[in-house]
Design a protein around this motif. Structure first.
Motif, short mmCIF file in Angstrom:
data_model
loop_
_atom_site.label_atom_id
_atom_site.label_comp_id
_atom_site.label_asym_id
_atom_site.label_seq_id
_atom_site.Cartn_x
_atom_site.Cartn_y
_atom_site.Cartn_z
N VAL A 115 0.83 -1.21 0.00
CA VAL A 115 0.00 0.00 0.00
C VAL A 115 0.87 1.26 0.00
CG1 VAL A 115 -1.69 1.34 1.32
CG2 VAL A 115 -1.96 -1.14 1.11
N GLY A 116 1.95 1.23 0.79
CA GLY A 116 2.86 2.37 0.80
C GLY A 116 3.51 2.59 -0.54
N PHE A 117 3.86 1.50 -1.24
CA PHE A 117 4.46 1.62 -2.56
C PHE A 117 3.46 2.22 -3.56
CE2 PHE A 117 5.49 -0.54 -6.69
CZ PHE A 117 6.59 0.27 -6.99
N ILE A 118 2.21 1.81 -3.46
CA ILE A 118 1.18 2.38 -4.34
C ILE A 118 1.03 3.88 -4.08
CG2 ILE A 118 -1.30 2.36 -4.86
CD1 ILE A 118 -1.27 -0.65 -4.33
N ILE B 128 12.31 -3.18 -3.86
CA ILE B 128 11.12 -2.66 -4.54
C ILE B 128 11.49 -1.44 -5.38
CG2 ILE B 128 8.90 -1.52 -4.17
CD1 ILE B 128 8.54 -3.30 -1.70
N TYR B 129 12.27 -0.52 -4.81
CA TYR B 129 12.70 0.66 -5.57
C TYR B 129 13.55 0.25 -6.77
CZ TYR B 129 11.11 4.15 -2.16
OH TYR B 129 10.35 4.97 -1.36
N LEU B 130 14.44 -0.73 -6.58
CA LEU B 130 15.28 -1.18 -7.67
C LEU B 130 14.45 -1.81 -8.79
CD1 LEU B 130 18.05 -1.74 -8.93
CD2 LEU B 130 18.16 -3.85 -7.57
N ALA B 131 13.49 -2.64 -8.42
CA ALA B 131 12.64 -3.28 -9.42
C ALA B 131 11.85 -2.24 -10.21
CB ALA B 131 11.67 -4.26 -8.74
N TRP B 132 11.34 -1.24 -9.52
CA TRP B 132 10.58 -0.20 -10.22
C TRP B 132 11.49 0.62 -11.14
CZ3 TRP B 132 6.17 0.80 -12.03
CH2 TRP B 132 5.83 2.09 -12.43
N THR B 133 12.72 0.86 -10.70
CA THR B 133 13.68 1.59 -11.53
C THR B 133 13.99 0.80 -12.80
OG1 THR B 133 14.67 2.67 -9.61
CG2 THR B 133 15.99 2.59 -11.61
N LEU B 134 14.17 -0.50 -12.67
CA LEU B 134 14.46 -1.33 -13.85
C LEU B 134 13.29 -1.33 -14.83
CD1 LEU B 134 16.26 -4.37 -12.15
CD2 LEU B 134 17.31 -2.46 -13.41
N VAL B 135 12.07 -1.43 -14.29
CA VAL B 135 10.88 -1.38 -15.16
C VAL B 135 10.79 -0.02 -15.85
CG1 VAL B 135 8.35 -1.41 -15.18
CG2 VAL B 135 9.60 -3.09 -13.84
#
Length: 242
Positions: free
Chosen positions: A26-29, A215-222
């Motif tokens: 939820v925090g990531f959203i 999570i931040y790394l995965a979002w950066t890669l996407v």
């Protein structure tokens, strides 16, 4: 014994209570809402600011220069604290004076406003440089066809400057994603704040901060993959320089 302890340790990331995985999701959203909203607002401010600097009168150009200079000179954390508390309070008072009564600005809206104002200053310079990179002959040809200034901007200048602006805009998107973490200092429940709460409650600091970093790394890669696809499409038909 070790496997059981490891499993129990990792169960803290479960989506259902007593795990904190659902809270972190939820925090990531919330972080994504901040990033998309603030980045979009920053693009609108940046386009307006660049046009004001390039085509506006002396007063407008000076105002845009003051805006971009101040925003880029003051540390982002200080800016966010100033804009969040003083800016939202001033906006609420202006709305009250306009007859809307006392207006309560929620934290998400205030966060988007704060990130958007900061992003807008940098986007202004990105767009200004990209617009100046458009060959003047294309603009003169559009005017020769009888296009209005708005038509020239919409049909010639903005499409032609996009390939030049994309590297800078891509960098600003990455910055906007990371800037959401700064709003934890004002109590907004984005990924960084809920991660800190989870780590404080369970004392599993390494686990939760590594999870947040992943999570931040995965979002950066996407994001990097999507940006490369956009750049490839925007540069189609352009000749490559050696």
């Amino acid at each position: 014994m070790v496997a059981a302890a490891t499993q129990s340790y990792l169960s803290l990331l479960a989506l259902e209570p007593p795990g904190w995985g659902g809270v972190m999701l939820v925090g990531f959203i919330q972080s994504l809402k901040l990033a998309f909203g603030g980045y979009g607002l920053g693009l609108l401010i940046g386009i307006g600011g660049a046009c004001g600097k390039l085509y506006g009168g002396p007063v407008l150009r000076d105002l845009m220069e003051v805006y971009t200079t101040l925003i880029r000179a003051i540390p982002e954390l200080v800016l966010m604290l100033l804009l969040y508390y003083a800016g939202t309070d001033a906006l609420s008072q202006l709305l009250a004076l306009a007859g809307y009564g006392s207006v309560d600005i929620n934290a998400l809206t205030a966060g988007i406003f704060v990130i958007g104002v900061v992003q807008g200053a940098y986007a202004t310079e990105v767009f200004r440089g990209a617009i100046k990179a458009v060959p003047i002959g294309q603009i003169e040809a559009a005017r020769a066809y009888g296009m209005s200034s708005f038509q020239v901007l919409r049909r010639v200048t903005l499409p032609a400057m996009l390939p030049h602006a994309l590297p800078g805009l891509a960098n600003l998107w990455m910055v906007a994603t990371k800037d959401t973490a700064l709003l934890a200092v004002i109590g907004f429940s984005e990924l960084t704040l809920v991660t800190r709460q989870a780590a404080g409650s369970t004392k599993a600091y390494m686990l939760f901060f590594l999870a947040a970093g992943a999570i931040y790394l995965a979002w950066t890669l996407v994001s990097s993959l999507v940006i490369r696809l956009i750049e490839k499409r925007a540069r189609r038909g352009l000749t490559r320089t050696a």
